[in-house]
Write a protein that holds these residues in place. Structure first.
Motif, PDB file in Angstrom:
ATOM      1  N   VAL A  21       0.833  -1.201   0.000  1.00 43.27           N
ATOM      2  CA  VAL A  21       0.000   0.000   0.000  1.00 43.27           C
ATOM      3  C   VAL A  21       0.868   1.253   0.000  1.00 43.27           C
ATOM      4  O   VAL A  21       0.557   2.225  -0.690  1.00 43.27           O
ATOM      5  CB  VAL A  21      -0.985  -0.019   1.183  1.00 43.27           C
ATOM      6  N   LYS A  22       1.989   1.236   0.744  1.00 41.39           N
ATOM      7  CA  LYS A  22       2.889   2.389   0.741  1.00 41.39           C
ATOM      8  C   LYS A  22       3.427   2.660  -0.666  1.00 41.39           C
ATOM      9  O   LYS A  22       3.617   3.813  -1.046  1.00 41.39           O
ATOM     10  CB  LYS A  22       4.068   2.153   1.685  1.00 41.39           C
ATOM     11  N   ILE A  23       3.657   1.611  -1.429  1.00 39.08           N
ATOM     12  CA  ILE A  23       4.196   1.769  -2.778  1.00 39.08           C
ATOM     13  C   ILE A  23       3.106   2.146  -3.771  1.00 39.08           C
ATOM     14  O   ILE A  23       3.289   3.032  -4.609  1.00 39.08           O
ATOM     15  CB  ILE A  23       4.909   0.470  -3.222  1.00 39.08           C
ATOM     16  N   PHE A  27       0.529   6.193  -6.519  1.00 42.89           N
ATOM     17  CA  PHE A  27       0.203   6.047  -7.939  1.00 42.89           C
ATOM     18  C   PHE A  27      -1.311   6.039  -8.163  1.00 42.89           C
ATOM     19  O   PHE A  27      -1.811   6.630  -9.117  1.00 42.89           O
ATOM     20  CB  PHE A  27       0.836   4.774  -8.507  1.00 42.89           C
ATOM     21  N   ILE A  28      -2.028   5.371  -7.280  1.00 45.71           N
ATOM     22  CA  ILE A  28      -3.484   5.329  -7.410  1.00 45.71           C
ATOM     23  C   ILE A  28      -4.076   6.716  -7.162  1.00 45.71           C
ATOM     24  O   ILE A  28      -4.976   7.153  -7.876  1.00 45.71           O
ATOM     25  CB  ILE A  28      -4.081   4.278  -6.456  1.00 45.71           C
ATOM     26  N   LEU A  29      -3.564   7.415  -6.166  1.00 46.90           N
ATOM     27  CA  LEU A  29      -4.029   8.772  -5.896  1.00 46.90           C
ATOM     28  C   LEU A  29      -3.743   9.690  -7.089  1.00 46.90           C
ATOM     29  O   LEU A  29      -4.595  10.496  -7.485  1.00 46.90           O
ATOM     30  CB  LEU A  29      -3.367   9.317  -4.631  1.00 46.90           C
ATOM     31  N   THR A  30      -2.563   9.554  -7.678  1.00 46.68           N
ATOM     32  CA  THR A  30      -2.217  10.350  -8.858  1.00 46.68           C
ATOM     33  C   THR A  30      -3.144  10.037 -10.018  1.00 46.68           C
ATOM     34  O   THR A  30      -3.601  10.944 -10.728  1.00 46.68           O
ATOM     35  CB  THR A  30      -0.751  10.091  -9.267  1.00 46.68           C
ATOM     36  N   TYR A  31      -3.455   8.774 -10.223  1.00 49.08           N
ATOM     37  CA  TYR A  31      -4.362   8.395 -11.303  1.00 49.08           C
ATOM     38  C   TYR A  31      -5.760   8.961 -11.064  1.00 49.08           C
ATOM     39  O   TYR A  31      -6.412   9.451 -11.985  1.00 49.08           O
ATOM     40  CB  TYR A  31      -4.414   6.877 -11.448  1.00 49.08           C
ATOM     41  N   ILE A  53      -9.981   8.403  -5.727  1.00 48.82           N
ATOM     42  CA  ILE A  53      -9.336   9.126  -4.631  1.00 48.82           C
ATOM     43  C   ILE A  53      -9.880   8.641  -3.284  1.00 48.82           C
ATOM     44  O   ILE A  53      -9.131   8.411  -2.338  1.00 48.82           O
ATOM     45  CB  ILE A  53      -9.531  10.648  -4.802  1.00 48.82           C
ATOM     46  N   GLY A  54     -11.198   8.471  -3.192  1.00 44.98           N
ATOM     47  CA  GLY A  54     -11.796   7.966  -1.959  1.00 44.98           C
ATOM     48  C   GLY A  54     -11.352   6.550  -1.630  1.00 44.98           C
ATOM     49  O   GLY A  54     -11.074   6.222  -0.479  1.00 44.98           O
ATOM     50  N   VAL A  55     -11.247   5.713  -2.652  1.00 41.61           N
ATOM     51  CA  VAL A  55     -10.842   4.318  -2.439  1.00 41.61           C
ATOM     52  C   VAL A  55      -9.382   4.237  -1.998  1.00 41.61           C
ATOM     53  O   VAL A  55      -8.997   3.308  -1.285  1.00 41.61           O
ATOM     54  CB  VAL A  55     -11.110   3.491  -3.718  1.00 41.61           C
ATOM     55  N   THR A  56      -8.569   5.213  -2.376  1.00 44.05           N
ATOM     56  CA  THR A  56      -7.183   5.238  -1.900  1.00 44.05           C
ATOM     57  C   THR A  56      -7.150   5.341  -0.379  1.00 44.05           C
ATOM     58  O   THR A  56      -6.351   4.679   0.281  1.00 44.05           O
ATOM     59  CB  THR A  56      -6.417   6.415  -2.534  1.00 44.05           C
TER      60      THR A  56
END
Length: 166
Positions: A21-23, A27-31, A53-56
Motif C-alpha cells: 500500500v505504501k508503494i 500512484f493510485i491517488l495520482t491516477y 481518490i476515496g478508495v485510496t
C-alpha cells in the motif's frame, strides 16, 4: 459465551500489505487526480476520479487500520471536502444566474470575463463532483466500518440484558 465476547474486532498487521500500500497508494491517488482533472476532456471523469481518490483512503485504512486512519483523517476534513464540493457547484451555478443566464449556463463566463465556457465546466467537474464523491465514499466507508456492534448497542442504552438459563 455471550455475543459480546464472540465479537472480534482485532486488527492484524501484515508487512506485505502495508509495504504494498505504501508503494501503490501514491500512484493510485495520482491516477484518481488525473481522471478528475481531465474529466471534461477524456473518458472517465470526475465521478470516477473522485471514487478512486476515496478508495485510496480505504486502501490505507485496510492496510494500517480503520481507527488509526479515522484519527489521521479528521472528520472536519471529510466534511470540508463534501461541503467545499457542494459550495463550488452551487457558486458556479449561481454565478451564471448573476451574469444573466440560466443555472450552469457556462456561456455566460465567455461573455462576461472573456474566458472559455470550458472553465465553468472544469469548476463543476473538478471542484464540485470529485470532492463530493471522494468525501462521500470515505464517509460511507467509515460509517459502515463503525457498524452496529455490541459495544455500540451498550453505548446507545438500547442493550437488553439476555440471561442464559443453562
Amino acid at each position: 459465551m455471550s455475543r459480546a465476547e464472540s465479537y472480534d474486532d482485532t486488527y492484524t498487521e501484515s508487512q506485505v500489505i502495508m509495504t504494498s500500500v505504501k508503494i501503490i497508494a501514491p500512484f493510485i491517488l495520482t491516477y484518481g487526480m488525473f481522471m478528475s482533472l481531465h474529466g471534461a476532456d477524456t473518458p472517465g471523469g470526475s465521478f470516477q476520479g473522485g471514487a478512486i481518490i476515496g478508495v485510496t483512503v480505504l486502501m490505507l485504512a485496510f492496510a494500517f487500520g480503520i481507527e488509526p486512519t479515522r484519527r489521521w483523517l479528521k472528520n472536519s476534513f471529510i466534511v470540508g471536502l463534501v461541503t467545499g464540493g457542494v459550495t463550488i457547484f452551487i457558486a458556479t451555478g449561481l454565478a451564471t444566474i448573476a451574469l444573466g443566464g440560466n443555472f450552469l449556463e457556462y456561456d455566460q463566463f465567455t461573455e462576461a470575463f472573456g474566458i472559455a465556457h470550458y472553465w465553468g465546466m472544469e469548476a463543476i467537474e473538478v471542484g464540485g463532483v470529485a470532492l463530493i464523491v471522494a468525501g462521500i465514499v470515505i464517509t460511507l466507508f467509515f460509517a459502515t466500518a463503525a457498524g452496529f456492534t455490541p459495544e455500540h448497542r451498550e453505548n446507545d442504552g438500547l442493550e437488553t440484558e439476555v440471561k442464559d438459563d443453562d
